[in-house]
Each structure stands twice: as structure tokens, then as C-alpha cells.
Motif scaffolding. Structure first.
Motif, PDB file in Angstrom:
ATOM      1  N   ALA A 253       0.840  -1.208   0.000  1.00 39.23           N
ATOM      2  CA  ALA A 253       0.000   0.000   0.000  1.00 39.23           C
ATOM      3  C   ALA A 253       0.870   1.251   0.000  1.00 39.23           C
ATOM      4  O   ALA A 253       0.576   2.226  -0.701  1.00 39.23           O
ATOM      5  N   ASN A 254       1.964   1.239   0.773  1.00 37.72           N
ATOM      6  CA  ASN A 254       2.864   2.386   0.813  1.00 37.72           C
ATOM      7  C   ASN A 254       3.538   2.605  -0.538  1.00 37.72           C
ATOM      8  O   ASN A 254       3.784   3.749  -0.952  1.00 37.72           O
ATOM      9  N   ALA A 255       3.833   1.509  -1.246  1.00 36.03           N
ATOM     10  CA  ALA A 255       4.433   1.628  -2.576  1.00 36.03           C
ATOM     11  C   ALA A 255       3.458   2.297  -3.546  1.00 36.03           C
ATOM     12  O   ALA A 255       3.855   3.137  -4.371  1.00 36.03           O
ATOM     13  N   LEU A 256       2.175   1.949  -3.438  1.00 39.55           N
ATOM     14  CA  LEU A 256       1.162   2.589  -4.276  1.00 39.55           C
ATOM     15  C   LEU A 256       1.052   4.083  -3.946  1.00 39.55           C
ATOM     16  O   LEU A 256       0.893   4.918  -4.844  1.00 39.55           O
ATOM     17  N   THR A 257       1.142   4.407  -2.661  1.00 39.65           N
ATOM     18  CA  THR A 257       1.095   5.806  -2.240  1.00 39.65           C
ATOM     19  C   THR A 257       2.272   6.585  -2.811  1.00 39.65           C
ATOM     20  O   THR A 257       2.115   7.721  -3.291  1.00 39.65           O
ATOM     21  N   LEU A 258       3.458   5.997  -2.775  1.00 41.19           N
ATOM     22  CA  LEU A 258       4.638   6.650  -3.339  1.00 41.19           C
ATOM     23  C   LEU A 258       4.513   6.779  -4.850  1.00 41.19           C
ATOM     24  O   LEU A 258       5.027   7.743  -5.445  1.00 41.19           O
ATOM     25  N   GLY A 259       3.815   5.819  -5.477  1.00 41.84           N
ATOM     26  CA  GLY A 259       3.531   5.938  -6.905  1.00 41.84           C
ATOM     27  C   GLY A 259       2.648   7.139  -7.195  1.00 41.84           C
ATOM     28  O   GLY A 259       2.845   7.854  -8.193  1.00 41.84           O
ATOM     29  N   ASN A 260       1.685   7.381  -6.325  1.00 44.08           N
ATOM     30  CA  ASN A 260       0.830   8.565  -6.417  1.00 44.08           C
ATOM     31  C   ASN A 260       1.691   9.828  -6.348  1.00 44.08           C
ATOM     32  O   ASN A 260       1.535  10.749  -7.165  1.00 44.08           O
TER      33      ASN A 260
ATOM     34  N   TYR B 142      -0.334  19.886 -20.806  1.00 39.71           N
ATOM     35  CA  TYR B 142      -1.408  19.572 -19.863  1.00 39.71           C
ATOM     36  C   TYR B 142      -2.030  18.199 -20.122  1.00 39.71           C
ATOM     37  O   TYR B 142      -2.671  17.630 -19.240  1.00 39.71           O
ATOM     38  N   HIS B 143      -1.833  17.642 -21.314  1.00 38.81           N
ATOM     39  CA  HIS B 143      -2.334  16.291 -21.593  1.00 38.81           C
ATOM     40  C   HIS B 143      -1.640  15.255 -20.706  1.00 38.81           C
ATOM     41  O   HIS B 143      -2.292  14.380 -20.118  1.00 38.81           O
ATOM     42  N   THR B 144      -0.301  15.368 -20.623  1.00 33.12           N
ATOM     43  CA  THR B 144       0.448  14.443 -19.771  1.00 33.12           C
ATOM     44  C   THR B 144       0.085  14.654 -18.311  1.00 33.12           C
ATOM     45  O   THR B 144      -0.022  13.691 -17.540  1.00 33.12           O
ATOM     46  N   THR B 145      -0.119  15.906 -17.917  1.00 33.43           N
ATOM     47  CA  THR B 145      -0.546  16.195 -16.547  1.00 33.43           C
ATOM     48  C   THR B 145      -1.877  15.504 -16.249  1.00 33.43           C
ATOM     49  O   THR B 145      -2.063  14.938 -15.166  1.00 33.43           O
ATOM     50  N   ALA B 146      -2.799  15.535 -17.206  1.00 38.08           N
ATOM     51  CA  ALA B 146      -4.098  14.881 -17.019  1.00 38.08           C
ATOM     52  C   ALA B 146      -3.919  13.377 -16.812  1.00 38.08           C
ATOM     53  O   ALA B 146      -4.550  12.781 -15.929  1.00 38.08           O
ATOM     54  N   ILE B 147      -3.048  12.766 -17.602  1.00 36.56           N
ATOM     55  CA  ILE B 147      -2.782  11.328 -17.454  1.00 36.56           C
ATOM     56  C   ILE B 147      -2.194  11.044 -16.077  1.00 36.56           C
ATOM     57  O   ILE B 147      -2.582  10.075 -15.406  1.00 36.56           O
ATOM     58  N   CYS B 148      -1.253  11.885 -15.642  1.00 36.72           N
ATOM     59  CA  CYS B 148      -0.623  11.698 -14.330  1.00 36.72           C
ATOM     60  C   CYS B 148      -1.634  11.842 -13.204  1.00 36.72           C
ATOM     61  O   CYS B 148      -1.590  11.099 -12.212  1.00 36.72           O
ATOM     62  N   LEU B 149      -2.562  12.784 -13.343  1.00 32.79           N
ATOM     63  CA  LEU B 149      -3.586  12.970 -12.312  1.00 32.79           C
ATOM     64  C   LEU B 149      -4.534  11.777 -12.251  1.00 32.79           C
ATOM     65  O   LEU B 149      -4.940  11.351 -11.164  1.00 32.79           O
ATOM     66  N   ILE B 150      -4.897  11.245 -13.408  1.00 38.83           N
ATOM     67  CA  ILE B 150      -5.750  10.042 -13.428  1.00 38.83           C
ATOM     68  C   ILE B 150      -5.030   8.898 -12.722  1.00 38.83           C
ATOM     69  O   ILE B 150      -5.619   8.175 -11.903  1.00 38.83           O
ATOM     70  N   LEU B 151      -3.732   8.729 -13.022  1.00 37.04           N
ATOM     71  CA  LEU B 151      -2.953   7.668 -12.380  1.00 37.04           C
ATOM     72  C   LEU B 151      -2.875   7.895 -10.879  1.00 37.04           C
ATOM     73  O   LEU B 151      -3.023   6.950 -10.086  1.00 37.04           O
ATOM     74  N   SER B 152      -2.672   9.143 -10.459  1.00 35.23           N
ATOM     75  CA  SER B 152      -2.617   9.457  -9.024  1.00 35.23           C
ATOM     76  C   SER B 152      -3.937   9.155  -8.341  1.00 35.23           C
ATOM     77  O   SER B 152      -3.966   8.638  -7.219  1.00 35.23           O
ATOM     78  N   LEU B 153      -5.051   9.474  -9.000  1.00 32.40           N
ATOM     79  CA  LEU B 153      -6.369   9.189  -8.437  1.00 32.40           C
ATOM     80  C   LEU B 153      -6.579   7.690  -8.262  1.00 32.40           C
ATOM     81  O   LEU B 153      -7.090   7.239  -7.227  1.00 32.40           O
ATOM     82  N   VAL B 154      -6.166   6.920  -9.266  1.00 30.57           N
ATOM     83  CA  VAL B 154      -6.310   5.458  -9.192  1.00 30.57           C
ATOM     84  C   VAL B 154      -5.459   4.900  -8.061  1.00 30.57           C
ATOM     85  O   VAL B 154      -5.913   4.085  -7.249  1.00 30.57           O
ATOM     86  N   LEU B 155      -4.204   5.351  -7.974  1.00 28.66           N
ATOM     87  CA  LEU B 155      -3.300   4.865  -6.932  1.00 28.66           C
ATOM     88  C   LEU B 155      -3.772   5.303  -5.549  1.00 28.66           C
ATOM     89  O   LEU B 155      -3.655   4.545  -4.579  1.00 28.66           O
TER      90      LEU B 155
END
Length: 232
Positions: A9-16, A32-45
Motif C-alpha cells: 500500500a505504501n508503494a502505491l502511495t509513493l507511486g501517487n 497539460y495532456h500528460t498532466t491529465a494522465i498523471c492525475l488520473i494515475l494518481s487518483l487510481v493509486l
């Protein structure tokens, strides 16, 4: 094996956190397209780190602190940076003083996360707008503007952008109860607010698509206001 179980779980948090850092860099670069992808990934993590911790019974005080620190970057720094970029109009050689006001969102996100960590009442609802929702709203407005010129009335007027910054900085630490997708029971009457929110959000996204993403957050606030008495 226990090491993996206790730290997955901590590894997923660090991934966020890592994803948020990458997203912030690309936002400054105008991608901003890449930023959007990164935010989606952060939300999932951010969703799955808590889910995994509960499933593996690996909850810890370290995990709680890491989660808030990671959220501070992905859902605290990025929305503030988004407003800074919008107010500075992507020009970083002669930055107007008011562009720095965008980081009020970052400051109040930090305060909101600290309050949340200390408030034991927020088990089945949020008090104030949670930082991921605020990020979806702020960045979603900016993304829709860049993609379709929607919300031009906001991003063509720095007074409107500053007003948006101040209003949603306040919402982060407001006493208003907000719906959390956590279930106290499976009784229908206990979950009316969540059902109204979910059905309405799906309809908004079907009708408005990309533009509907920040509109969903406004709808979320309105539904939460409507069901204040039921949130407890």
C-alpha cells in the motif's frame, strides 16, 4: 512475504507522489495532456492504496502520513500550480504578482489535509471539499478551456480566476459536510445521497463529456448541500 504485504500500500502511495511530481513538471512545460494522465494515475493509486491496506490488514500510522504527503503534491500542489499557470498566462519571464495567489489553493489544501488527519468524525462524510475533488474541478476547468475554449469567461479574466481561487480555497476548509463514497450500511435509505450523486454524475458526463468533468464536482457540492441532514 510479510515485507511485501506490509509495504504494498505504501508503494502505491509513493507511486501517487511520483506521478504527481511528473504531472507538475509537464504542467509547467505546457503539456497539460500528460498532466491529465498523471492525475488520473494518481487518483487510481490514491484509491487503491487504501483499498489494499484494508484488504491486507496493513493499515499503519506511516501509511496515513504518507498518504497525506503524497496527496499534498498530486492534489495540493498541482491545482495551485494550475491556477498559477493560468494567471501567469504561461509566461514565466515577467510573472504578475497576482499569479502567485494561485498557490492559496496549495496552502489551504495543506491545511485541509492536516485537519482531516486529526478529525475522527469524518468516517462516512467529508467536512469541506476533499483535495482530489478540488483538483478535478480546478484542473478540469483548465483542461476543458485549453481543449475546447469552454469556461473562457473564467480564464480570460484574472478577477474571475482569483475569485475561483479564493472560493475553493475556502471550500477546502469549510464546515460543509460532503458526501463520501463510504457505506455505513447497504440500506437504500442510508444511501440516497450517493445514488443521486452517482446517477446525476453519469448523466452529466454522457451529455457534456470532457466539459462535464468539472461540472460533476459542482453537482457534487450541490447534492452535498441538499443532503446535509442525512450526512452523519
Amino acid at each position: 512475504m510479510n515485507f511485501i504485504k506490509n509495504n504494498l500500500a505504501n508503494a502505491l502511495t509513493l507511486g501517487n507522489l511520483f506521478s504527481g511530481c511528473v504531472g507538475a513538471v509537464h504542467l509547467v512545460l505546457g503539456d497539460y495532456h500528460t498532466t491529465a494522465i498523471c492525475l488520473i494515475l494518481s487518483l487510481v493509486l490514491d484509491f487503491f492504496d487504501g483499498f489494499v491496506a484494508r484488504a491486507l490488514k496493513a493499515n499503519s500510522n506511516l501509511g496515513v502520513q504518507l498518504d497525506s504527503l503524497a496527496d499534498m503534491v498530486s492534489f495540493g500542489f498541482i491545482p495551485g500550480l494550475t491556477m498559477f499557470v493560468a494567471l501567469s498566462n504561461n509566461v514565466y519571464t515577467d510573472i504578475p504578482w497576482y499569479a502567485y495567489l494561485g498557490f492559496l489553493i496549495t496552502a489551504f489544501s495543506c491545511l485541509r489535509l492536516a485537519i482531516f488527519n486529526l478529525d475522527e468524525d469524518q468516517k462516512y462524510y467529508f467536512k469541506g471539499l476533499n483535495t482530489p475533488s478540488n483538483t478535478i474541478l480546478i484542473f478540469g476547468l483548465y483542461y476543458a478551456f485549453k481543449e475546447t475554449q469552454s469556461f473562457d469567461f473564467i480564464f480570460s479574466n484574472y478577477y474571475m480566476m482569483i475569485a475561483l481561487t479564493v472560493i475553493f480555497s475556502w471550500f477546502l476548509v469549510s464546515p460543509i459536510k460532503m458526501i463520501a463514497m463510504k457505506f455505513k450500511s447497504m440500506k437504500l435509505e442510508d444511501n440516497y445521497p450517493k445514488l443521486v450523486l452517482l446517477i446525476g454524475a453519469i448523466i452529466i458526463l454522457i451529455i457534456f463529456k470532457t466539459i462535464g468533468i468539472p461540472i460533476v464536482i459542482i453537482y457534487y457540492i450541490l447534492v452535498s448541500l441538499l443532503f446535509q441532514k442525512q450526512l452523519k
